[in-house]
Design an enzyme around this catalytic site. Structure first.
Site, short mmCIF file in Angstrom:
data_model
loop_
_atom_site.label_atom_id
_atom_site.label_comp_id
_atom_site.label_asym_id
_atom_site.label_seq_id
_atom_site.Cartn_x
_atom_site.Cartn_y
_atom_site.Cartn_z
N LYS A 79 0.97 -1.01 0.35
CA LYS A 79 -0.09 -0.18 -0.01
C LYS A 79 0.94 1.30 0.25
O LYS A 79 0.46 1.84 -0.79
CB LYS A 79 -1.05 -0.32 1.71
CG LYS A 79 -1.85 1.11 1.39
CD LYS A 79 -3.20 0.57 2.24
CE LYS A 79 -2.47 0.45 3.52
NZ LYS A 79 -2.57 2.07 4.31
N GLN A 139 4.43 9.51 7.32
CA GLN A 139 3.72 10.17 6.64
C GLN A 139 4.30 11.65 6.87
O GLN A 139 4.54 13.06 5.65
CB GLN A 139 2.49 10.19 7.22
CG GLN A 139 1.94 8.75 6.55
CD GLN A 139 0.19 8.55 7.00
OE1 GLN A 139 -0.54 9.40 8.19
NE2 GLN A 139 -0.06 6.85 7.14
N ASP A 144 2.10 -1.08 11.63
CA ASP A 144 0.17 -1.44 11.54
C ASP A 144 -0.33 -2.47 11.47
O ASP A 144 -1.30 -3.10 11.42
CB ASP A 144 0.64 -1.44 9.89
CG ASP A 144 0.08 -0.06 9.56
OD1 ASP A 144 0.14 0.84 10.02
OD2 ASP A 144 0.81 0.75 7.83
N LYS A 163 -4.57 5.87 14.44
CA LYS A 163 -4.41 5.35 13.27
C LYS A 163 -6.29 5.37 13.27
O LYS A 163 -6.89 6.20 13.74
CB LYS A 163 -4.36 3.82 13.22
CG LYS A 163 -2.80 4.01 13.85
CD LYS A 163 -1.95 4.53 12.53
CE LYS A 163 -0.23 3.87 13.17
NZ LYS A 163 0.36 4.50 12.11
N ARG A 222 -6.25 1.94 18.03
CA ARG A 222 -6.08 0.45 18.16
C ARG A 222 -6.11 -0.18 18.83
O ARG A 222 -6.33 -1.54 19.35
CB ARG A 222 -5.28 0.56 17.08
CG ARG A 222 -5.40 0.41 15.45
CD ARG A 222 -5.20 -0.53 14.63
NE ARG A 222 -5.41 0.02 13.48
CZ ARG A 222 -4.60 0.50 11.76
NH1 ARG A 222 -3.37 -0.09 11.60
NH2 ARG A 222 -5.00 0.77 11.04
N ARG A 278 -7.91 -3.16 9.80
CA ARG A 278 -7.07 -4.12 9.63
C ARG A 278 -7.26 -4.79 11.64
O ARG A 278 -6.99 -5.91 11.99
CB ARG A 278 -5.21 -3.36 10.62
CG ARG A 278 -4.67 -2.93 9.15
CD ARG A 278 -3.60 -2.36 9.63
NE ARG A 278 -2.95 -1.86 8.62
CZ ARG A 278 -2.59 -2.26 7.40
NH1 ARG A 278 -2.69 -3.63 6.79
NH2 ARG A 278 -2.09 -1.55 6.04
C1 S3P Z 1 2.10 4.83 6.15
C2 S3P Z 1 3.14 5.41 7.34
C3 S3P Z 1 1.95 4.74 8.72
C4 S3P Z 1 1.60 3.72 8.80
C5 S3P Z 1 0.52 3.48 7.81
C6 S3P Z 1 1.76 3.72 6.10
C7 S3P Z 1 3.24 5.16 5.17
O1 S3P Z 1 1.96 5.56 9.73
O2 S3P Z 1 1.36 3.48 9.87
O3 S3P Z 1 -0.59 2.19 7.76
O4 S3P Z 1 3.07 4.85 3.83
O5 S3P Z 1 4.10 6.14 5.11
P1 S3P Z 1 2.47 6.50 10.14
O6 S3P Z 1 3.62 7.32 9.30
O7 S3P Z 1 2.08 8.38 10.52
O8 S3P Z 1 3.36 5.85 11.36
#
Ligand code: S3P
Length: 438
Positions: free
Chosen positions: A28, A176, A322, A349, A353, A395
């Site tokens: 993803k 992110q 995750d 999240k 969770r 999830r």
């Molecule tokens: C992701 C970063 C994670 C993860 C999310 C996907 C990404 O979040 O939980 O499902 O693709 O950068 P965080 O970076 O906020 O922890």
């Protein structure tokens, strides 16, 4: 593909064992990034193995609504990049990311730097998640960005000419946030750097390098010269370890079983779930290892084993962030107590969770108690049947559906539609493995 209804039931199948190869869909995180980077690159990017889930499709549509032409050609997507400065304002000025935090936070890095106004929004769950973690660094870079008073989406962006560089100390280990700053950095003058408290997944860094950018990663800091441009490349999306995790736990817990996961992304910033399961006593091995565009790939063989409870080391939290819902199910069925602390991020999240899992597990007879930043779970549980709620979190839904195989009665899981956001053929794979999910 089996339809994913609101409520699903999982009934234990007697004497189930599996010996099978499984190819879960594309990663993803890498799928989102392929559309965003491909869209702002010069030239056509070919993406193989894109995850056709609701979240990633929302990101694809966002890029299309800003003028990027994207076509499907067999099992590939062709993203005809318009270059960094080539995006246009979406027709109604709005980008809708649905349920996707990744889509919203990454796209915000790009939208904050455009010469047009726009607004980014999502569904009720996404619009309640914290966004000051991105609006703060974007504002420091000179973006004209306005979230709601609660610090949530919708987020409004006003046109800017360019952004300023920052050296940002991120308070959270979040890919992110890191990716948002790096993408905005493509439009900034000067050297951009970001330091995080723990290393989060590094797919953006890997992919930016694949698109011809130069970045330096050292310990917890990534640095790049702002203003770099991207050149189209081919992206091959490996299988998603976060989706495989549900069946990894299944393979550990079923007797006389072995599942080989094909072409799995085993980037070390993602393999916390494997490290944690191995500490719990799981039998997991890598074969056919290779590297593609900076991403490590392997076939991963998981065999039945007797799991035991552990104190989860903090060093694995970011790289397993995750996978905790399904790890909690593994802990409930392991021997002895499992303790997780330092995982406050789990409350931010798609659902909280920690609370969502604790409530559901309690209904099923698991002895567990929440901590502010984690949970303590007593193992050796006999799961009863019962009705649990996913809290609209994909999830959580998938974790309780897997748990159903190990319960003494039927587990009914409410609000399962959001499985489509990350794993559209989850039910089909469950059926292939012999699980009774309806
Ligand atoms: C992701 C970063 C994670 C993860 C999310 C996907 C990404 O979040 O939980 O499902 O693709 O950068 P965080 O970076 O906020 O922890």
């Amino acid at each position: 593909m089996a339809e994913i209804k609101n409520t699903l039931t999982s009934t234990p199948v007697e004497n189930l064992t599996v010996t099978q190869f499984v190819r879960v869909p594309g990663d993803k995180s890498i799928s989102h990034r392929s559309m965003i980077l491909g869209g702002i690159a010069q030239g056509t990017t070919q993406v193989t193995g894109f995850l056709e889930s609701a979240d990633c499709i929302a990101t694809m549509k966002a890029m299309q609504s800003m003028g990027v032409k994207i076509e499907k050609n067999g099992d590939k997507y062709l993203v005809h990049g318009v270059g960094k400065q080539g995006l246009k304002a979406p027709a109604d000025g709005i980008i809708d990311c649905g349920n996707s935090g990744t889509g919203m936070r990454l796209l915000s890095g790009v939208m904050a730097a455009q010469s047009f106004d726009s607004t980014i929004t999502g569904d009720a769950s996404l619009n309640s998640r914290p966004m000051t973690r991105i609006t703060t660094p974007l504002s420091m870079m000179g973006a004209k960005v306005q979230a709601t008073e609660a610090g949530t989406a919708p987020i409004k962006f006003s046109a800017v000419e360019h952004l300023k560089a920052i050296n940002y100390q991120s308070p959270v280990a979040s890919a992110q946030v890191k990716s948002c700053v790096l993408l905005a950095g493509l439009y900034a003058q000067g050297e951009v750097s970001l330091t995080e408290p723990k290393l989060s997944r590094d797919h953006t860094e890997n992919m930016l390098r694949g698109f011809g950018c130069e970045l330096q990663s050292e310990d917890l800091t990534v640095t790049m010269q702002g203003g770099q441009s991207l050149t189209a490349t081919d992206v091959i999306v490996p299988a998603d370890i976060s989706s495989a995790a549900f069946f990894m736990v299944l393979a550990c817990l079923l007797p006389n079983s072995e599942i080989t996961f094909k072409d799995l992304c085993v980037n070390p910033s993602r393999t916390g779930v494997i490290s944690i399961l191995q500490l719990m006593g799981a039998d997991i091995e890598f074969t056919n290892q290779s590297t593609n565009a900076g991403e490590q790939i392997a076939d991963v063989v998981v065999k039945s084993s007797q799991l035991k409870g552990i104190d989860i080391p903090h060093e694995y939290i970011a790289s397993a962030i995750d996978e905790f819902p399904i790890l909690f199910i593994a802990a409930a069925l392991a021997q002895g107590e499992t303790r997780l602390t330092g995982a406050m991020e789990l409350r931010k999240k798609e659902s909280d969770r920690i609370t969502a899992m604790a409530q559901g597990m309690t209904i099923l007879g698991v002895k567990c108690h929440e901590l502010e930043d984690g949970i303590v779970i007593q193992g050796d549980s006999t799961l009863t049947g019962g009705v649990v709620d996913s809290d609209d979190d994909h999830r959580i839904a998938m974790s309780f559906l897997i748990a159903g195989q190990f319960a003494s009665g039927v587990i009914e899981v409410k609000n399962c539609e959001n499985i489509m956001t990350s794993f559209p053929n989850f039910i089909t794979i469950c059926h292939d493995l012999g699980l009774a999910i309806q």
